[in-house]
Design a protein around this motif. Structure first.
Motif, PDB file in Angstrom:
ATOM      1  N   PRO A  18    -108.157 -37.681 -32.333  1.00 10.22           N
ATOM      2  CA  PRO A  18    -109.093 -37.194 -31.300  1.00 10.22           C
ATOM      3  C   PRO A  18    -108.778 -37.737 -29.902  1.00 10.22           C
ATOM      4  CG  PRO A  18    -110.284 -37.841 -33.270  1.00 10.22           C
ATOM      5  CD  PRO A  18    -108.874 -38.313 -33.454  1.00 10.22           C
ATOM      6  N   TYR A  19    -107.982 -38.789 -29.831  1.00 12.06           N
ATOM      7  CA  TYR A  19    -107.643 -39.408 -28.555  1.00 12.06           C
ATOM      8  C   TYR A  19    -106.192 -39.130 -28.171  1.00 12.06           C
ATOM      9  CZ  TYR A  19    -111.828 -41.701 -30.199  1.00 12.06           C
ATOM     10  OH  TYR A  19    -113.077 -41.930 -30.702  1.00 12.06           O
ATOM     11  N   LEU A  20    -105.658 -38.011 -28.697  1.00 10.74           N
ATOM     12  CA  LEU A  20    -104.260 -37.637 -28.485  1.00 10.74           C
ATOM     13  C   LEU A  20    -103.900 -37.571 -27.004  1.00 10.74           C
ATOM     14  CD1 LEU A  20    -101.524 -36.298 -29.440  1.00 10.74           C
ATOM     15  CD2 LEU A  20    -102.721 -34.118 -29.243  1.00 10.74           C
ATOM     16  N   TYR A  21    -104.708 -36.887 -26.215  1.00  9.44           N
ATOM     17  CA  TYR A  21    -104.352 -36.680 -24.810  1.00  9.44           C
ATOM     18  C   TYR A  21    -104.637 -37.952 -24.014  1.00  9.44           C
ATOM     19  CZ  TYR A  21    -103.223 -33.788 -20.795  1.00  9.44           C
ATOM     20  OH  TYR A  21    -102.605 -33.249 -19.701  1.00  9.44           O
ATOM     21  N   PRO A  22    -103.750 -38.348 -23.101  1.00  5.04           N
ATOM     22  CA  PRO A  22    -103.901 -39.643 -22.430  1.00  5.04           C
ATOM     23  C   PRO A  22    -104.949 -39.666 -21.304  1.00  5.04           C
ATOM     24  CG  PRO A  22    -101.911 -38.554 -21.669  1.00  5.04           C
ATOM     25  CD  PRO A  22    -102.457 -37.708 -22.791  1.00  5.04           C
ATOM     26  N   TRP A  23    -105.758 -38.640 -21.223  1.00  6.44           N
ATOM     27  CA  TRP A  23    -106.874 -38.639 -20.274  1.00  6.44           C
ATOM     28  C   TRP A  23    -108.086 -38.005 -20.942  1.00  6.44           C
ATOM     29  CZ3 TRP A  23    -110.535 -35.637 -18.020  1.00  6.44           C
ATOM     30  CH2 TRP A  23    -111.203 -36.190 -16.921  1.00  6.44           C
ATOM     31  N   PRO A  24    -109.295 -38.584 -20.876  1.00  9.51           N
ATOM     32  CA  PRO A  24    -109.590 -39.869 -20.231  1.00  9.51           C
ATOM     33  C   PRO A  24    -108.773 -41.007 -20.850  1.00  9.51           C
ATOM     34  CG  PRO A  24    -111.600 -38.699 -20.824  1.00  9.51           C
ATOM     35  CD  PRO A  24    -110.475 -37.972 -21.484  1.00  9.51           C
ATOM     36  N   GLN A  25    -108.534 -42.017 -20.046  1.00  8.34           N
ATOM     37  CA  GLN A  25    -107.697 -43.130 -20.483  1.00  8.34           C
ATOM     38  C   GLN A  25    -108.284 -43.786 -21.723  1.00  8.34           C
ATOM     39  OE1 GLN A  25    -107.095 -46.075 -17.493  1.00  8.34           O
ATOM     40  NE2 GLN A  25    -105.548 -47.192 -18.640  1.00  8.34           N
ATOM     41  N   ARG A  26    -107.391 -44.054 -22.699  1.00  8.53           N
ATOM     42  CA  ARG A  26    -107.823 -44.714 -23.928  1.00  8.53           C
ATOM     43  C   ARG A  26    -108.030 -46.205 -23.699  1.00  8.53           C
ATOM     44  NH1 ARG A  26    -103.532 -41.206 -25.953  1.00  8.53           N
ATOM     45  NH2 ARG A  26    -102.063 -42.891 -25.509  1.00  8.53           N
ATOM     46  N   PRO A  27    -108.984 -46.801 -24.407  1.00  9.24           N
ATOM     47  CA  PRO A  27    -109.114 -48.265 -24.333  1.00  9.24           C
ATOM     48  C   PRO A  27    -107.848 -48.941 -24.849  1.00  9.24           C
ATOM     49  CG  PRO A  27    -111.039 -47.287 -25.386  1.00  9.24           C
ATOM     50  CD  PRO A  27    -110.026 -46.194 -25.253  1.00  9.24           C
ATOM     51  N   ALA A  28    -107.461 -50.014 -24.248  1.00  8.71           N
ATOM     52  CA  ALA A  28    -106.271 -50.753 -24.677  1.00  8.71           C
ATOM     53  C   ALA A  28    -106.410 -51.157 -26.141  1.00  8.71           C
ATOM     54  CB  ALA A  28    -106.093 -51.992 -23.798  1.00  8.71           C
TER      55      ALA A  28
END
Length: 237
Positions: free
Chosen positions: A32-42
Motif C-alpha cells: 500500500p506504500y508502493l509510491y514514494p509520495w506521501p513520503q514513507r516513515p523511515a
C-alpha cells in the motif's frame, strides 16, 4: 496459524505427489506504500520485509525438509513484485535455498521491466514458469497505472497466449540456455477471447515453443578425440 499449517501441508503434499516445486505469493505488508509520495516513515519498508522474513523462514524450513522449493510469483499487489524486492525478501529469509521464483513475464511486461534480462540475473532461482501473455499500449491518457479503467480499456492488458507482446521465443531460449527443467504452465487471463479457445490454442503454443536440447554443437561435424599431432601439423609446428 491456520494459514501457516496449510502452507506446511503443501510441502508434504508436494513431496507425496513427487513434485519438486510449489508456488505461492509473498504477502503484502508494504505494497500500500508502493509510491514514494506521501513520503514513507523511515524504516517502514525494512520493518515490513523483516516481518515477512520472520513469518516465512519456518515455513521454508519445512519445505526444505521435504525437498520442495517455493516459487514466489513476482506479482504487483505483493511486496515481492520485481527483482529488487525479491532480493530484499531473499535477504530477509537469510538467502534460504528454498526461496525461489515462479516466473511470469506478463506481470513484468505491464511494469515495463526487462523480462529477458530478469532470466539472466535470476535463472538459478527460477523453479516454475507461468506462460501468460500481455500487452502494453500507452497513450496520451494513460500508462502503467491505466487510469482505473476496466481491462478492455487499459493500456496494460493480459491477453490469451500468443495474442500479446511477450517474446516467448526469447524466453524459452533463455530458459533452455540455463538448463531450466521445471514447469511451463498455461495461465490464461484475457479480456477478449473465450477461455475455451485460449486453452485450445495455448497448450499447443507451449508445446511448439519447448526446445529439445541438441546433443552436440551444430558445427561439430568432425567429432572424435583430440589428435594433438594433427593439431600441431595444422599450425605448421
Amino acid at each position: 496459524q491456520w494459514a501457516v499449517e496449510q502452507m506446511k501441508f503443501g510441502a508434504k503434499a508436494s513431496k507425496n505427489l513427487g513434485l519438486k516445486a510449489s508456488v505461492s505469493f509473498s504477502g503484502a505488508l508494504a505494497f500500500p506504500y508502493l509510491y514514494p509520495w506521501p513520503q514513507r516513515p523511515a524504516g517502514l519498508i525494512e520493518e515490513a520485509f523483516a516481518e515477512l522474513g520472520k513469518r516465512w523462514k519456518p515455513i521454508l524450513d519445512v519445505y526444505d525438509e521435504n525437498g520442495v522449493d517455493i516459487g514466489y510469483e513476482i506479482h504487483p499487489g505483493e511486496d515481492v513484485f520485481d527483482g529488487a524486492t525479491f532480493e530484499m525478501f531473499l535477504d530477509a529469509v537469510g538467502g534460504h535455498k528454498r526461496c525461489n521464483i515462479n516466473y511470469d513475464p506478463s506481470h513484468f511486461l505491464l511494469q515495463q521491466l526487462d523480462y529477458l534480462e530478469f532470466i539472466d540475473i535470476y535463472h538459478e532461482r527460477i523453479k516454475a514458469f507461468h506462460a501468460k501473455d500481455a500487452e502494453f499500449n500507452p497513450t496520451g491518457r494513460q500508462g502503467v497505472y491505466s487510469g482505473y479503467q476496466g481491462w478492455v480499456n487499459r493500456a496494460g492488458r493480459f491477453r490469451s497466449l500468443g495474442d500479446g507482446q511477450v517474446d516467448f521465443g526469447g524466453i524459452f531460449s533463455k530458459l533452455t540456455q540455463y538448463g531450466y527443467d521445471s514447469w511451463a504452465v498455461l495461465e490464461w487471463e484475457c479480456c477478449l477471447k473465450h477461455p475455451e479457445d485460449g486453452a485450445a490454442e495455448g497448450a499447443p503454443f507451449i508445446q511448439h515453443h519447448i526446445i529439445r536440447v541438441t546433443e552436440k554443437a551444430f558445427d561439430d561435424f568432425a567429432g572424435g578425440a583430440t589428435d594433438k599431432k594433427a593439431l600441431r601439423a595444422m599450425m605448421g609446428v
